[in-house]
Write an enzyme that holds these catalytic residues in place. Structure first.
Site, short mmCIF file in Angstrom:
data_model
loop_
_atom_site.label_atom_id
_atom_site.label_comp_id
_atom_site.label_asym_id
_atom_site.label_seq_id
_atom_site.Cartn_x
_atom_site.Cartn_y
_atom_site.Cartn_z
N HIS A 1 0.76 -1.41 -0.26
CA HIS A 1 -0.08 -0.12 0.12
C HIS A 1 0.95 0.99 -0.46
O HIS A 1 2.17 1.20 0.36
CB HIS A 1 -1.23 0.45 1.29
CG HIS A 1 -0.54 0.18 2.27
ND1 HIS A 1 0.31 -0.62 2.84
CD2 HIS A 1 0.53 1.06 3.17
CE1 HIS A 1 0.91 -0.54 4.36
NE2 HIS A 1 0.65 0.67 4.18
N ARG B 1 6.04 -9.13 16.54
CA ARG B 1 6.16 -8.15 16.51
C ARG B 1 6.03 -7.27 16.87
O ARG B 1 4.26 -6.98 16.59
CB ARG B 1 6.70 -8.51 14.77
CG ARG B 1 6.71 -7.14 14.09
CD ARG B 1 6.54 -7.37 12.70
NE ARG B 1 7.06 -6.46 12.35
CZ ARG B 1 6.85 -5.10 12.01
NH1 ARG B 1 5.43 -4.57 12.20
NH2 ARG B 1 7.12 -4.25 10.69
#
Length: 315
Positions: free
Chosen positions: A226, A294
């Protein structure tokens, strides 16, 4: 002459010996064949294991074709900056002289936020996300708007938990958050040669926690390529502060700048700041996290004061 009495007929001795020799020979032949079968099975198993390891290594490495590592986890970077031509995305928005990108690029530094600060600010994310969390692999905590992933939806943590928030976070937590934001803002202003007072914090700015859980909703599908300026029109400069270490805390999950020929990857490292102009010149994605968790913060800035937001305050 009396007839001779004969015993039962016996097979000739030569035939019996020959049969015995053939049986012995067949047994001897069978042993090498069985050994060969065992050897072939072992080889096939070894090849299979090697292929699995190769596929796993490939998935941990480049999953977007040929990739060049812009920043390795083991490096401690004072600063690395790559200038790239600006896209035309900024032409579709109001320009602000001295701030709207005319110099575009991407940078990485390990000298702005210490690992100790990264550990402390990660604890803020952990405390907030302990109140909820997505059913899928990607959870969001936005201290500005109060948005928190809970199951398949979002709630406003300030309204949902009310006064209990005072028992979750401290004023020191919010002060640390503000200090970190200012350091990142200064870094971006210096790298792109703009006056820091012309940069405004904009939304969404949020913590992310990503693991390998299967996506449940579109909000969990973080891995699609994106452009921030297209997705969020207010973004002019984007930054990420990593709060965990690639290949120590999680596998996969690298940040990928997508380019024709050679993609460029950033391997997360606690305290590492990655920043870039938000247009199509920095089309990007995040690799799927394969194991572990993460943590990062996305902090975005705009040149348009109408799109600016205030720092979060513990009330």
């Amino acid at each position: 002459m009396a007839p001779q009495r004969r015993g039962p007929a016996r097979a000739p001795e030569g035939r019996s010996a020959s049969d015995r020799r053939r049986a012995s020979s067949t047994k001897k032949d069978r042993l090498p064949r069985e050994a060969r079968r065992t050897w072939l099975k072992t080889v096939a198993l070894g090849v299979g294991i090697a292929l699995v390891i190769l596929l796993l290594w490939s998935s941990l490495g480049t999953d977007d074709g040929v990739a060049e590592v812009l920043a390795r986890r083991g490096e401690v970077l004072e600063g690395r900056f790559i200038e790239v031509p600006c896209s035309e995305d900024y032409d579709d928005h109001r320009r602000f002289e001295g701030c709207t990108p005319r110099k575009c690029g991407r940078g990485v530094t390990d000298m702005v936020i210490t690992r100790e600060e990264a550990e402390r600010i990660r604890s803020i994310a952990e405390k907030g996300l302990s109140l909820g969390g997505s059913d899928g692999g990607a959870s969001i905590l936005d201290l500005h708007s109060g948005a928190l992933s809970v199951g398949k939806h979002f709630v406003n943590l300030y309204r949902y938990f009310g006064d209990k928030i005072q028992n979750i976070f401290s004023e020191e937590d919010f002060q640390l958050y503000r200090d970190v934001r200012r350091k990142v803002q200064l870094t971006i202003a210096e790298a792109f040669g703009i006056n820091v007072s012309l940069l405004y914090l904009t939304k969404p700015t949020f913590f992310s926690r990503i693991n390998s859980t299967e996506a449940r909703t579109a909000h969990d599908e973080y891995w699609h390529a994106h452009v921030d300026k297209v997705t969020y029109g207010s973004f002019d400069y984007t930054s990420l502060l990593y709060l965990s270490d690639y290949l120590e805390d999680f596998g996969g999950g690298r940040f990928v700048f997508m380019e024709e020929g050679f993609n460029k990857t950033v391997e997360p490292r606690a305290g590492r700041v990655s920043f870039f102009t938000s247009g199509s010149e920095n089309l990007h994605r995040v690799e799927k996290v394969l194991w572990g968790t993460r943590y990062a913060i996305t902090i975005a800035f705009t040149c348009n004061p109408d799109h600016g937001i205030e720092d979060p305050v513990l009330t």
